[in-house]
Design a protein around this motif. Structure first.
Motif, PDB file in Angstrom:
ATOM      1  N   ASN A 299       0.816  -1.209   0.000  1.00 51.76           N
ATOM      2  CA  ASN A 299       0.000   0.000   0.000  1.00 51.76           C
ATOM      3  C   ASN A 299       0.854   1.266   0.000  1.00 51.76           C
ATOM      4  OD1 ASN A 299      -2.016  -1.864   0.323  1.00 51.76           O
ATOM      5  ND2 ASN A 299      -2.537  -1.275   2.401  1.00 51.76           N
TER       6      ASN A 299
ATOM      7  N   LEU B 126       5.091   6.131  12.109  1.00 51.77           N
ATOM      8  CA  LEU B 126       3.755   6.704  11.970  1.00 51.77           C
ATOM      9  C   LEU B 126       3.735   8.213  12.229  1.00 51.77           C
ATOM     10  CD1 LEU B 126       0.865   6.141  11.216  1.00 51.77           C
ATOM     11  CD2 LEU B 126       0.401   5.539  13.591  1.00 51.77           C
TER      12      LEU B 126
ATOM     13  N   TYR C 189       2.646  10.802   9.313  1.00 54.67           N
ATOM     14  CA  TYR C 189       1.547  11.756   9.512  1.00 54.67           C
ATOM     15  C   TYR C 189       1.979  13.174   9.144  1.00 54.67           C
ATOM     16  CZ  TYR C 189      -1.867  14.729  11.787  1.00 54.67           C
ATOM     17  OH  TYR C 189      -2.794  15.703  12.038  1.00 54.67           O
TER      18      TYR C 189
ATOM     19  N   GLU D  99      -5.927   8.103   2.849  1.00 54.08           N
ATOM     20  CA  GLU D  99      -6.679   6.899   2.469  1.00 54.08           C
ATOM     21  C   GLU D  99      -6.004   6.142   1.337  1.00 54.08           C
ATOM     22  OE1 GLU D  99      -8.322  10.509   0.512  1.00 54.08           O
ATOM     23  OE2 GLU D  99      -8.078   9.960   2.604  1.00 54.08           O
TER      24      GLU D  99
ATOM     25  N   TYR E  80      -3.048   5.242   1.173  1.00 48.83           N
ATOM     26  CA  TYR E  80      -2.096   4.295   1.741  1.00 48.83           C
ATOM     27  C   TYR E  80      -2.758   3.289   2.676  1.00 48.83           C
ATOM     28  CZ  TYR E  80       0.571   8.012  -0.226  1.00 48.83           C
ATOM     29  OH  TYR E  80       1.038   8.956  -1.103  1.00 48.83           O
ATOM     30  N   PHE E  81      -3.811   3.692   3.352  1.00 49.77           N
ATOM     31  CA  PHE E  81      -4.472   2.793   4.299  1.00 49.77           C
ATOM     32  C   PHE E  81      -5.682   2.072   3.719  1.00 49.77           C
ATOM     33  CE2 PHE E  81      -2.103   5.561   7.146  1.00 49.77           C
ATOM     34  CZ  PHE E  81      -1.491   4.612   7.954  1.00 49.77           C
TER      35      PHE E  81
END
Length: 118
Positions: A9, A54, A58, A69, A71-72
């Motif tokens: 991803n 993380l 961010y 979104e 990537y996740f």
């Protein structure tokens, strides 16, 4: 037992960051300073596919205005297609004063489609 990290991803993260950084007119050093990381660490993320922590992720996507979104939740992004994804990314990078022009262009395209002139 070997731990596996799901990385597919995030394959485009480095390229996305580099392109967004250039569009925003930020040098690698300037972006690294904003995120409080070493420029070499950012270079590894951009060029070698290293995954940031993380908190760093961010900050990078927030500053570079990248859609989290992507990537996740890549399946959701893929449903819209690559053209829509590129357009959304460019819209995020667009200066606020140009948004009325873009909105008018979109309204015009929708109107053409509705009237069958497209």
């Amino acid at each position: 037992m070997q731990k596996e990290r799901e990385t597919e991803n995030f394959v485009s993260l480095g390229t996305d960051l580099k392109e967004a950084r250039k569009v925003l007119g930020l040098s690698r050093r300037a972006l690294a300073e904003k995120v409080n990381i070493d420029p070499r660490y950012l270079a590894n993320i951009e060029n070698s596919g290293s995954l940031p922590s993380l908190p760093v992720f961010y900050q990078l996507v927030k500053i570079c205005k990248l859609p989290v979104e992507r990537y996740f939740f890549p399946a959701d992004s893929e449903l819209d297609g690559k053209e829509r994804e590129r357009t959304v990314l460019k819209l995020e990078l667009c200066p606020k004063e140009y948004l009325p022009i873009i909105e008018a262009a979109i309204d015009g395209a929708i109107s053409l489609k509705e009237t069958g002139e497209a």
